[in-house]
Design a protein around this motif. Structure first.
Motif: not given
Length: 94
Positions: A17-20, A22-37, A89-94
Motif C-alpha cells: 500500500v502506498t503511503p498516500a 495510507l494517509k488518505k483512505v481508512p484502513k477498513i475501507e482499504i481492506e474492504f475493497c481488497l476483498t472485493r478485488h 495506490l492513488l492514480p497519481e502514484d502510478y
C-alpha cells in the motif's frame, strides 16, 4: 482481516500500500475493497475494462480495480500478472 472469510478468485501475492493511500483512505475501507478485488468485484470500471479483467483471470494477465473511499478519494488495486504482488495506490502514484 476480512480476507480469511472467503475463497478469492486469484492469488494476491505480497500486498503493498502506498503511503498516500495510507494517509488518505481508512484502513477498513482499504481492506474492504481488497476483498472485493479478490472476489472479482472490479469497482468503478467500465464494462469493457471489467471484461478485460475477466479475460485476465483466464489468461494470467494484470488485474486492475478502481474504487472510491467514503470521502471520494479514488484509488486503484493492481495485481501483477504473475500474482506475486498486489499494489494499492492513488492514480497519481502510478
Amino acid at each position: 482481516m476480512i480476507l480469511n472469510t472467503y475463497k478469492p478468485k486469484f492469488e494476491l501475492g505480497q500486498i503493498v500500500v502506498t503511503p498516500a493511500v495510507l494517509k488518505k483512505v481508512p484502513k477498513i475501507e482499504i481492506e474492504f475493497c481488497l476483498t472485493r478485488h479478490a472476489q472479482g468485484n472490479w469497482g468503478d470500471l467500465s464494462e469493457e475494462d471489467q471484461e478485460v479483467n475477466e479475460e485476465a483471470l483466464r489468461n494470467g494477465d494484470k488485474i486492475l480495480s478502481a474504487y472510491r473511499s467514503s470521502a471520494g478519494i479514488r484509488f486503484w488495486i493492481i495485481t501483477e500478472a504473475d500474482r506475486s504482488a498486489t499494489t494499492i495506490l492513488l492514480p497519481e502514484d502510478y
